[in-house]
Write an enzyme that holds these catalytic residues in place. Structure first.
Site, PDB file in Angstrom:
ATOM      1  N   PRO A 108      -7.492  39.178 -55.201  1.00  9.41           N
ATOM      2  CA  PRO A 108      -7.816  39.696 -53.936  1.00  9.41           C
ATOM      3  C   PRO A 108      -8.001  39.071 -52.875  1.00  9.41           C
ATOM      4  O   PRO A 108      -8.582  37.961 -53.171  1.00  9.41           O
ATOM      5  CB  PRO A 108      -9.174  40.822 -54.526  1.00  9.41           C
ATOM      6  CG  PRO A 108      -9.244  40.474 -55.818  1.00  9.41           C
ATOM      7  CD  PRO A 108      -8.649  39.286 -56.128  1.00  9.41           C
ATOM      8  N   GLY A 112     -13.203  34.000 -51.584  1.00  8.03           N
ATOM      9  CA  GLY A 112     -13.538  32.474 -51.465  1.00  8.03           C
ATOM     10  C   GLY A 112     -12.768  31.593 -52.281  1.00  8.03           C
ATOM     11  O   GLY A 112     -13.151  30.573 -52.483  1.00  8.03           O
ATOM     12  N   ALA A 117      -5.933  30.381 -46.541  1.00  3.21           N
ATOM     13  CA  ALA A 117      -5.333  29.320 -46.392  1.00  3.21           C
ATOM     14  C   ALA A 117      -4.037  29.078 -47.475  1.00  3.21           C
ATOM     15  O   ALA A 117      -2.899  28.675 -47.161  1.00  3.21           O
ATOM     16  CB  ALA A 117      -5.983  27.895 -46.925  1.00  3.21           C
ATOM     17  N   ALA A 118      -4.082  29.664 -48.535  1.00  2.00           N
ATOM     18  CA  ALA A 118      -3.187  29.835 -49.533  1.00  2.00           C
ATOM     19  C   ALA A 118      -1.801  30.741 -49.120  1.00  2.00           C
ATOM     20  O   ALA A 118      -0.994  30.393 -49.548  1.00  2.00           O
ATOM     21  CB  ALA A 118      -3.713  30.330 -50.787  1.00  2.00           C
ATOM     22  N   ASP A 159     -10.040  23.667 -46.882  1.00  2.00           N
ATOM     23  CA  ASP A 159      -9.449  24.757 -47.774  1.00  2.00           C
ATOM     24  C   ASP A 159      -7.925  24.632 -47.503  1.00  2.00           C
ATOM     25  O   ASP A 159      -7.064  24.601 -48.441  1.00  2.00           O
ATOM     26  CB  ASP A 159      -9.525  26.287 -47.128  1.00  2.00           C
ATOM     27  CG  ASP A 159     -10.854  26.882 -47.614  1.00  2.00           C
ATOM     28  OD1 ASP A 159     -11.810  26.117 -48.064  1.00  2.00           O
ATOM     29  OD2 ASP A 159     -11.144  27.993 -47.334  1.00  2.00           O
TER      30      ASP A 159
END
Ligand code: MEV
Length: 325
Positions: A108, A112, A117-118, A159
Site C-alpha cells: 500500500p 514508509g 520514490a519507487a 529514498d
C-alpha cells in the site's frame, strides 16, 4: 551504469507496451537524522515491488493506487508523479501524448517503504523503455529526486538513492554512496501498522523541534552516532548488538515525536516475544516498523504476535546481501 535490468518492451497486438520495475526500501537506521547530514543505513526491500506499464493509447491516462483517469486531472496527492512523468518526457524530447500509464504495487502507499520514490523510479524506467532509450543512473536519480522534492519537501535523497541503486547503502546526504554488506545470522521482520504515514508532515515536525531546542539537535546527533556504531556491528556481524542499537534509535525517534501509539505497541509486542530490537522505519507516524530476530522460529512467533496485536501485514527476510561485496 546503464539500466537494462527492468527492460521489458513488447508489442501487444498492434499496441506498443513497456514495463519498468522498482523495489521498495527499508531504512534500518538513520531516518530523520539523515536529513541533517547524519548517516543512514538502508536496504532494498524486494517484497515491496512497483510495476509501471505503459501502453499506446489515444489520450494520456494514469491508473495508480486509488486514481484512474486523465493525467491532467490527477489529484494533488499525485503531483510528484505527474511532474516526474512530464519532466521525463521533456528529458527525452518526446511529446507527452498517446500513453496509458498503469502503476501496480505489492504494497500500500505511504507505508514508509519508499513507495513514492519507487513509483517514480519504476515510471521513469518504463518511459525510457517505451522509447527504447538508455537511462543512466545519474539521470534516473535526478528525475526521481524531482518527485521526492514535491512529495517530501526537503528530502535527504536517501529514498531515491536506495531504489535507484538497489544495494544496501551507508548514506550521507551529498556524499558518495557507500555500499556495504548487511549479512548476518538473523532475520528482519517488517510489519505494516495499517496506518498511512505522512513523511512530509513528520519531517516538518522534526524540523520545528530541531530549530526550537538544542536537546533535539542532540537526539539527531545521537541517532547519527548509533548508525556509525551499527556499521561496526555489521562488520562484527553481531545481531544482539544491532538489536540494542535499534532499541536506542527507537527511543530517540520517539523523543523526536515521530513514533505513535500503534508503532509503540508493535515495538513492545516484538520485544515481548523475543525480538533483539525493534523500531519504526521511514517517516514514522504510521507506516511500518521493523524487528530484528535471531532465527526463523522467533521470526514466526513475533510475526504472529504482531498480527494479533493489529499489524495489517508482516514480511520476514533473512539479513543477507545478495550478489555484492
Ligand atoms: C523517509 O523515508 C526518510 C526520512 O529520513 C526523510 C528523508 O530522508 O528525506 C524521514
Amino acid at each position: 551504469m546503464l539500466h537494462h535490468l527492468s527492460l521489458v518492451y513488447l508489442y501487444n497486438m498492434s499496441n506498443k507496451v513497456a514495463v519498468g520495475k522498482s523495489l521498495g526500501k527499508i531504512i534500518l537506521l538513520g531516518e530523520h537524522s539523515v536529513v541533517y547530514g547524519e548517516p543512514a543505513i538502508a536496504i532494498p526491500f524486494p517484497s515491496a515491488e512497483i510495476t509501471t506499464t505503459i501502453t499506446e493509447s489515444d489520450s494520456v491516462s494514469l491508473k495508480c493506487f486509488n486514481y484512474d483517469g486523465q493525467l491532467a486531472d490527477a489529484p494533488e496527492v499525485l503531483l510528484g508523479l505527474k511532474t516526474v512523468i512530464e519532466k521525463t518526457f521533456d528529458e527525452i524530447n518526446q511529446p507527452l501524448e498517446n500513453v496509458a500509464i498503469n502503476i501496480e504495487s505489492t504494497i500500500p502507499a505511504e507505508r514508509g517503504m519508499g513507495s513514492s520514490a519507487a513509483v517514480a523510479n519504476a515510471t521513469v524506467r518504463a518511459i525510457y523503455n517505451y522509447f527504447n532509450m538508455q537511462l543512466s543512473e545519474q539521470t534516473l536519480l535526478k528525475l526521481v529526486d524531482i518527485s521526492e522534492k514535491i512529495v517530501h519537501g526537503n528530502p535527504s535523497g536517501l529514498d531515491a538513492s536506495i531504489v535507484v541503486k538497489e544495494r544496501p547503502l551507508y548514506y550521507i546526504k551529498g556524499q558518495d554512496f557507500e555500499q556495504f554488506s548487511f549479512s548476518m545470522d538473523a532475520y528482519l521482520i517488517v510489519a505494516d501498522t495499517g496506518e498511512k504515514g505522512n513523511t512530509k508532515f513528520a519531517v516538518s515536525e522534526v524540523r520545528k523541534k530541531y530549530d526550537s531546542d538544542d536537546k533535539y539537535k542532540q537526539y539527531v546527533a545521537q541517532l547519527g552516532t548509533l548508525v556509525n556504531n551499527a556499521r561496526e556491528v555489521f562488520i562484527e556481524k553481531n545481531p544482539v548488538k544491532l538489536g540494542t542499537i535499534m532499541n536506542e534509535a527507537q527511543s530517540y525517534l520517539s523523543a523526536l515525536g515521530v513514533s505513535n501509539a500503534t508503532i509503540d505497541n508493535l515495538v513492545f509486542t516484538s520485544l515481548l516475544h523475543g525480538a533483539l530490537g525493534a523500531k519504526l522505519t521511514g517517516g514514522g507516524l504510521g507506516g511500518c516498523m521493523i524487528a530484528l530476530v535471531q532465527d526463523e522460529t522467533v521470526a514466526k512467533r513475533v510475526s504472529e504476535a504482531l498480527i494479533t496485536a493489529g499489524a495489517h501485514d508482516t514480511w520476514v527476510m533473512k539479513m543477507e546481501s545478495k550478489g555484492e561485496i
